[in-house]
Structures are given as structure tokens and as C-alpha cells.
Write a protein that holds these residues in place. Structure first.
Motif, PDB file in Angstrom:
ATOM      1  N   ARG A 176       0.608  -1.148   0.132  1.00  0.00           N
ATOM      2  CA  ARG A 176      -0.236  -0.096   0.220  1.00  0.00           C
ATOM      3  C   ARG A 176       0.678   1.273   0.176  1.00  0.00           C
ATOM      4  O   ARG A 176       2.245   0.949   0.268  1.00  0.00           O
ATOM      5  CB  ARG A 176      -1.065   0.171   1.565  1.00  0.00           C
ATOM      6  N   PRO A 177       0.666   2.144  -1.052  1.00  0.00           N
ATOM      7  CA  PRO A 177       1.533   3.996  -0.722  1.00  0.00           C
ATOM      8  C   PRO A 177       1.312   4.655   0.604  1.00  0.00           C
ATOM      9  O   PRO A 177       0.039   4.460   1.317  1.00  0.00           O
ATOM     10  CB  PRO A 177       1.007   4.553  -1.981  1.00  0.00           C
ATOM     11  N   ALA A 178       1.787   4.867   1.310  1.00  0.00           N
ATOM     12  CA  ALA A 178       1.408   5.738   2.332  1.00  0.00           C
ATOM     13  C   ALA A 178       1.468   7.055   1.857  1.00  0.00           C
ATOM     14  O   ALA A 178       1.830   8.017   1.133  1.00  0.00           O
ATOM     15  CB  ALA A 178       3.269   5.858   2.774  1.00  0.00           C
ATOM     16  N   GLU A 179       0.241   7.282   2.290  1.00  0.00           N
ATOM     17  CA  GLU A 179      -0.181   9.224   2.734  1.00  0.00           C
ATOM     18  C   GLU A 179       1.158   9.783   3.158  1.00  0.00           C
ATOM     19  O   GLU A 179       1.375   9.428   4.203  1.00  0.00           O
ATOM     20  CB  GLU A 179      -1.854   9.123   2.507  1.00  0.00           C
ATOM     21  N   ARG A 180       0.983  11.282   2.537  1.00  0.00           N
ATOM     22  CA  ARG A 180       1.297  12.435   3.490  1.00  0.00           C
ATOM     23  C   ARG A 180       1.076  13.444   3.768  1.00  0.00           C
ATOM     24  O   ARG A 180      -0.208  13.824   3.325  1.00  0.00           O
ATOM     25  CB  ARG A 180       2.944  12.963   2.255  1.00  0.00           C
ATOM     26  N   GLY A 181       1.291  13.770   5.329  1.00  0.00           N
ATOM     27  CA  GLY A 181       0.591  15.031   5.124  1.00  0.00           C
ATOM     28  C   GLY A 181      -0.445  15.116   6.748  1.00  0.00           C
ATOM     29  O   GLY A 181      -0.534  14.090   6.504  1.00  0.00           O
ATOM     30  N   LEU A 182      -0.898  16.477   6.763  1.00  0.00           N
ATOM     31  CA  LEU A 182      -1.219  16.303   8.441  1.00  0.00           C
ATOM     32  C   LEU A 182      -2.577  16.080   8.195  1.00  0.00           C
ATOM     33  O   LEU A 182      -3.421  15.011   8.740  1.00  0.00           O
ATOM     34  CB  LEU A 182      -1.298  18.336   8.794  1.00  0.00           C
ATOM     35  N   ARG A 183      -3.750  16.613   7.110  1.00  0.00           N
ATOM     36  CA  ARG A 183      -4.451  15.741   6.544  1.00  0.00           C
ATOM     37  C   ARG A 183      -4.769  13.699   6.955  1.00  0.00           C
ATOM     38  O   ARG A 183      -5.562  13.407   6.904  1.00  0.00           O
ATOM     39  CB  ARG A 183      -5.759  15.914   5.190  1.00  0.00           C
ATOM     40  N   ALA A 184      -3.494  13.361   5.879  1.00  0.00           N
ATOM     41  CA  ALA A 184      -3.417  12.123   5.835  1.00  0.00           C
ATOM     42  C   ALA A 184      -3.404  11.513   6.661  1.00  0.00           C
ATOM     43  O   ALA A 184      -3.233  10.652   7.517  1.00  0.00           O
ATOM     44  CB  ALA A 184      -2.646  11.633   4.855  1.00  0.00           C
ATOM     45  N   SER A 185      -2.326  12.392   8.249  1.00  0.00           N
ATOM     46  CA  SER A 185      -1.802  12.055   9.396  1.00  0.00           C
ATOM     47  C   SER A 185      -3.376  11.905  10.200  1.00  0.00           C
ATOM     48  O   SER A 185      -3.800  10.645  10.713  1.00  0.00           O
ATOM     49  CB  SER A 185      -1.157  12.838  10.163  1.00  0.00           C
ATOM     50  N   LEU A 186      -4.082  13.039  10.130  1.00  0.00           N
ATOM     51  CA  LEU A 186      -4.785  12.941  11.216  1.00  0.00           C
ATOM     52  C   LEU A 186      -6.327  11.341  10.702  1.00  0.00           C
ATOM     53  O   LEU A 186      -6.978  10.945  11.186  1.00  0.00           O
ATOM     54  CB  LEU A 186      -5.773  14.116  10.680  1.00  0.00           C
ATOM     55  N   SER A 187      -6.557  11.706   9.080  1.00  0.00           N
ATOM     56  CA  SER A 187      -6.856  10.444   8.413  1.00  0.00           C
ATOM     57  C   SER A 187      -6.230   9.379   9.103  1.00  0.00           C
ATOM     58  O   SER A 187      -7.690   7.961   9.167  1.00  0.00           O
ATOM     59  CB  SER A 187      -6.995  10.650   7.268  1.00  0.00           C
ATOM     60  N   ARG A 188      -5.012   8.747   9.027  1.00  0.00           N
ATOM     61  CA  ARG A 188      -5.104   7.536   9.004  1.00  0.00           C
ATOM     62  C   ARG A 188      -4.993   6.928  10.982  1.00  0.00           C
ATOM     63  O   ARG A 188      -5.354   6.675  11.377  1.00  0.00           O
ATOM     64  CB  ARG A 188      -3.373   7.742   9.335  1.00  0.00           C
ATOM     65  N   LEU A 189      -4.970   8.065  11.653  1.00  0.00           N
ATOM     66  CA  LEU A 189      -5.370   8.149  13.171  1.00  0.00           C
ATOM     67  C   LEU A 189      -6.869   7.713  12.944  1.00  0.00           C
ATOM     68  O   LEU A 189      -6.779   7.214  13.864  1.00  0.00           O
ATOM     69  CB  LEU A 189      -4.982   9.937  14.131  1.00  0.00           C
ATOM     70  N   GLN A 190      -7.846   8.187  12.807  1.00  0.00           N
ATOM     71  CA  GLN A 190      -8.918   7.676  12.697  1.00  0.00           C
ATOM     72  C   GLN A 190      -8.892   5.937  12.788  1.00  0.00           C
ATOM     73  O   GLN A 190     -10.210   5.328  12.046  1.00  0.00           O
ATOM     74  CB  GLN A 190     -10.035   8.449  11.941  1.00  0.00           C
ATOM     75  N   ALA A 191      -8.517   5.730  11.189  1.00  0.00           N
ATOM     76  CA  ALA A 191      -8.697   4.586  10.351  1.00  0.00           C
ATOM     77  C   ALA A 191      -7.699   3.749  11.618  1.00  0.00           C
ATOM     78  O   ALA A 191      -8.430   2.380  11.901  1.00  0.00           O
ATOM     79  CB  ALA A 191      -7.108   4.888   9.243  1.00  0.00           C
ATOM     80  N   ALA A 192      -6.792   4.220  12.070  1.00  0.00           N
ATOM     81  CA  ALA A 192      -5.959   3.317  13.120  1.00  0.00           C
ATOM     82  C   ALA A 192      -6.842   3.233  14.654  1.00  0.00           C
ATOM     83  O   ALA A 192      -7.015   2.241  15.030  1.00  0.00           O
ATOM     84  CB  ALA A 192      -5.158   4.091  12.911  1.00  0.00           C
ATOM     85  N   TYR A 193      -7.608   4.356  14.414  1.00  0.00           N
ATOM     86  CA  TYR A 193      -8.597   3.942  16.145  1.00  0.00           C
ATOM     87  C   TYR A 193      -9.554   3.157  15.420  1.00  0.00           C
ATOM     88  O   TYR A 193      -9.818   1.987  16.320  1.00  0.00           O
ATOM     89  CB  TYR A 193      -9.341   5.392  16.440  1.00  0.00           C
ATOM     90  N   ARG A 194     -10.373   3.003  14.089  1.00  0.00           N
ATOM     91  CA  ARG A 194     -10.935   2.411  13.971  1.00  0.00           C
ATOM     92  C   ARG A 194     -10.512   0.759  13.898  1.00  0.00           C
ATOM     93  O   ARG A 194     -11.193   0.227  14.459  1.00  0.00           O
ATOM     94  CB  ARG A 194     -12.097   2.865  12.607  1.00  0.00           C
ATOM     95  N   ASP A 195      -9.700   0.520  13.745  1.00  0.00           N
ATOM     96  CA  ASP A 195      -9.378  -0.424  13.573  1.00  0.00           C
ATOM     97  C   ASP A 195      -9.058  -1.432  15.232  1.00  0.00           C
ATOM     98  O   ASP A 195      -9.022  -2.375  15.038  1.00  0.00           O
ATOM     99  CB  ASP A 195      -8.044  -0.915  13.163  1.00  0.00           C
TER     100      ASP A 195
END
Length: 437
Positions: A218-237
Motif C-alpha cells: 500500500r502506498p503511504a499518504e503524506r501531510g497533516l490531513r493524511a495523518s489525521l485520516s490515518r489516526l482515525q483509520a487506526a483508531y477504527r481498526d
């Protein structure tokens, strides 16, 4: 090297590699011991801010900003490290940042509040990033049944590193005071000592520790918005792993109290109990000895007693520490509180780190440790900032503030009760129960 038993390690892991991993705890502990606890915290309040009424609150606010930055960036950084197999590369970057910012603190003098705050934020952000990344190596090195023991090796090594940095700083301070120098003259040198030990000791880590994670597709996303999105996704997991989530809630409570101890012990000792700086440094040095013994001993005991029971015992000890510190009016009484705190400090953090490693899915270690860091940093905002706010609002009543800290440990003890380690480990290895999705 006989200290590291091969039976505790995963297949293919060599003793020298675990030594390299543990040496990072040795390397970075000088930062928390000298900068955040024993020397620069009190120097900031007394010299840089001139003992102003708002000084303690300003110190805790600076730390809170750094913790907030880590909270929103670490989950994405952990996900990026997992995808590219790049924990070690990122660790090199964060180490350099913390070392350079710590060395730069030597240029902070009286009245230079803005520069001090900026450098504390940068150094503490880099420290926290590195702390999370090095923790994510633990499940790759240790067998599940020995994770607490190996984690304890690291924490005990860490406190010896803290003692080395503090001990050398203390020797320099004593000699400087004999020459009639003031804190403005000798504190900068202690920052260089701390940064130098961090840099030199970390070389063992980068030489000996291997990156075992394989890059993912999977490609890695960058930037603050991507970080917050990843945080939400990690929390859902993570929500599907209920025991990991209960542990996160527990850590959010008790880590707040631990951070109060780390960042405000010297301030409390000097402003409430009446310690002078040299006495404070000796106190913190002895506290580190107790912490090293506690981390090492509990590393073995928690594998036998059970991680949950071991952590619960340390939380009870923390509650006793806060009550004694709030009630005592003598230096001797505060020494008792410090001794209990030392025994509990290393063991509680070692237990929590090992439990997180057991309850996290193997393919998402850095990401779940990113959430662990998020919880710890949230706690590090709530704990010290509440302490600082209570102190400011009550005209300097730090006894009331330390009494409030006991409630954080009590809440952590309550939130620990629902954690089921066997159920959580099964979920981490085979996937969560669909009922938790």
C-alpha cells in the motif's frame, strides 16, 4: 551479554541485537532525567522565567504543545514505517532532532522564554517519536511469554543511562558551584553532556539493531490531513481489539500521573519541600537507581505474576506516592515518596509497553504503537497541564495539584480491570471477534 537469555528471544534474534535495542533506552533516558526532570525544568521556572507565577504553567503548556504534535503525527508515522519497513530510518531522524535541540538548550539564558519553549517542543517531539519507534521493535525481538522480561531489560538499561548523564552533570555542577558559578553558567554544560551521551550511546542501536519489517504494497499518504485520516483509520481498526482499547484508556490515565512526576518532581522538591538544586539532582539520581531495579525485577515478575497484576501493583504504589508527597512537610518524608516512585516508575512503563506489544496485531506493530504513543501523549497533556492549572489557580498550591494526580492513578487502576490478556492475545494473532467490529 549473559544477561540476555536466548530463550526469551524470537528465532534468529541475536543477543547483541537486543543489547543494541536496549541501548536506545540507555541513550535517550538522559533527556528525560536531566532536561525534563532534574535540571532544566527547575532552571526554566527559576532562572529563565524568573520565578514568575505563571512559570510552572508555561512549562507544562510547552510540554503539552509537544505532546499534541506527537498525538496527531505519530499514528501516520507508524503506518508509514510499517508500509516501508522504515522504523530504523525514522529513528535516526528523530534521534538527530532530539540531540541537536537538546544541545541548543545550552544557549537559553534568563528571559529567553520563547527560545526555551521552542527548543523544548522540538526536542520533546523528537524524543517521543523515537520512543514509539524503538518500542515497535520489541515484539520482533522477544517471544510473547518473555516480552515483559525483555521490556524490563530496556527500561533498566534506560535508567542507568539516565544516571550516567545525571551523575556526570552532578559532578560538573558541584565543581562549578565550588568555583562560585551560578545556574546560568553551569546548566548549559549539562545540556551538552546530555546531548553527547544520547548521540554516542545511540550509535550502538544503529549499528546492532536490524530492521525486520518487510515493506508492504500500500502506498503511504503524506501531510497533516493524511495523518489525521490515518489516526482515525487506526483508531477504527483498534476498536475491534477491545482489550487493547481498555489498555489504551488505562494508559491515558496513569501515564498522565507518571508524566507529572517526570516533568515536575524537581519543581515540587525545590519550591514546596525546600530542596536546593544539588539536593534535587542527588534525589533524582537515587530515584533512577530505584527505577532501574524496579524495571528489571518487574520485567521478570510480570511474566510470572501476569502483566495485568504487575501493572496493577505499581499503580497502587503510585497512589501511595502521591498521598505521601502531598502530606509530607519534611525532606525525609519526600525521600520515602521518591523511593516508592522510583520502584514504580520503570515497572509501570515497562509493563504497559509489554502489554501493548502482546495485544497489538503483528503486521500493525508500529501503527498500534503509534496509538499507544497517542494515548501516552494525551495523558501527558492532561496530567501536567492540570497540575499547572491547579497550581496557578490556587496561587501556588502544589500539594493540591499532587493530590489530584493520585486520582489519575486510581482511574488507571479502575480502567485496567476489564483487560483480559489471554483474550486480547488471541485476537491479536488470529483477528478480533466479529462481535467487536
Amino acid at each position: 551479554m549473559a544477561l540476555f537469555s536466548t530463550e526469551a528471544l524470537n528465532p534468529g534474534v541475536r543477543k547483541r541485537e537486543v543489547f543494541g535495542w536496549a541501548m536506545y533506552d540507555f541513550a535517550n533516558s538522559g533527556y528525560t532525567t536531566v532536561v525534563l526532570t532534574a535540571v532544566f525544568a527547575a532552571y526554566f521556572v527559576g532562572a529563565v522565567a524568573g520565578g514568575a507565577a505563571w512559570a510552572t504553567f508555561a512549562w507544562t503548556l510547552a510540554l503539552s504543545v509537544s505532546h499534541a504534535i506527537v498525538m496527531v503525527t505519530m499514528p501516520a508515522m507508524g503506518a508509514w514505517a510499517d508500509r516501508y519497513g522504515a522504523k530504523k530510518r525514522l529513528l535516526l531522524f528523530t534521534t538527530a532532532g532530539c540531540v541537536l535541540a537538546t544541545a541548543a538548550l545550552a544557549f537559553v539564558g534568563p528571559g529567553m522564554v520563547a527560545l526555551a519553549v521552542l527548543l523544548i517542543i522540538v526536542s520533546n517531539v523528537c524524543f517521543a517519536w523515537g520512543e514509539s519507534l524503538i518500542a515497535a521493535f520489541l515484539p520482533e525481538l522477544a517471544r510473547p511469554a518473555a516480552m515483559g522480561r525483555v521490556s524490563g531489560w530496556g527500561w533498566s538499561f534506560g535508567y542507568f543511562g539516565g544516571m550516567l548523564a545525571l551523575g556526570l552533570s552532578l559532578v560538573y555542577v558541584i565543581r562549578a558551584q565550588e568555583r562560585g558559578q551560578t545556574a546560568v553558567q553551569f546548566v548549559p554544560v549539562t545540556m551538552w553532556i546530555t546531548a553527547g551521551i544520547f548521540a554516542l550511546a545511540a550509535l550502538f542501536t544503529f549499528k546492532l539493531l536490524q530492521e525486520r519489517a518487510e515493506p508492504q504494497t500500500r502506498p503511504a499518504e503524506r501531510g497533516l490531513r493524511a495523518s489525521l485520516s490515518r489516526l482515525q483509520a487506526a483508531y477504527r481498526d483498534a476498536r475491534r481489539y477491545r482489550d487493547f482499547m481498555w489498555l489504551l484508556a488505562c494508559a491515558t490515565a496513569y501515564q498522565g500521573g507518571v508524566t507529572v512526576t517526570i516533568t515536575l518532581a524537581a519543581i515540587y522538591a525545590e519550591q514546596v519541600i525546600g530542596f536546593v538544586q544539588q539536593e534535587t539532582m542527588v534525589l533524582i539520581f537515587v530515584l533512577n537507581i530505584a527505577a532501574a531495579l524496579g524495571a528489571f525485577a518487574f520485567g521478570y515478575w510480570q511474566d510470572r505474576l501476569g502483566h495485568k497484576l504487575a501493572l496493577g501493583i505499581t499503580l497502587v504504589g503510585w497512589i501511595a506516592t502521591c498521598i505521601i508527597a502531598a502530606l509530607t512537610t519534611t525532606k525525609g518524608g519526600f525521600w520515602y515518596a521518591a523511593a516508592i516512585a522510583g520502584l514504580c516508575m520503570g515497572s509501570s512503563q515497562s509493563s504497559g509497553r509489554a502489554m501493548a506489544g502482546m495485544l497489538a496485531p503483528p503486521r500493525q506493530l508500529a501503527e498500534f504503537y503509534g496509538l499507544w504513543t497517542f494515548a501516552a501523549r494525551l495523558a501527558s497533556i492532561v496530567g501536567p497541564l492540570s497540575y499547572g492549572a491547579i497550581t496557578w489557580a490556587t496561587g501556588g498550591n502544589q500539594r493540591l495539584a499532587i493530590g489530584f494526580t493520585a486520582l489519575l492513578f486510581l482511574l488507571g487502576l479502575v480502567l485496567l480491570l476489564p483487560v483480559n490478556m489471554e483474550r486480547g492475545r488471541r485476537a491479536a494473532l488470529s483477528g478480533p471477534d466479529p462481535a467487536n467490529g
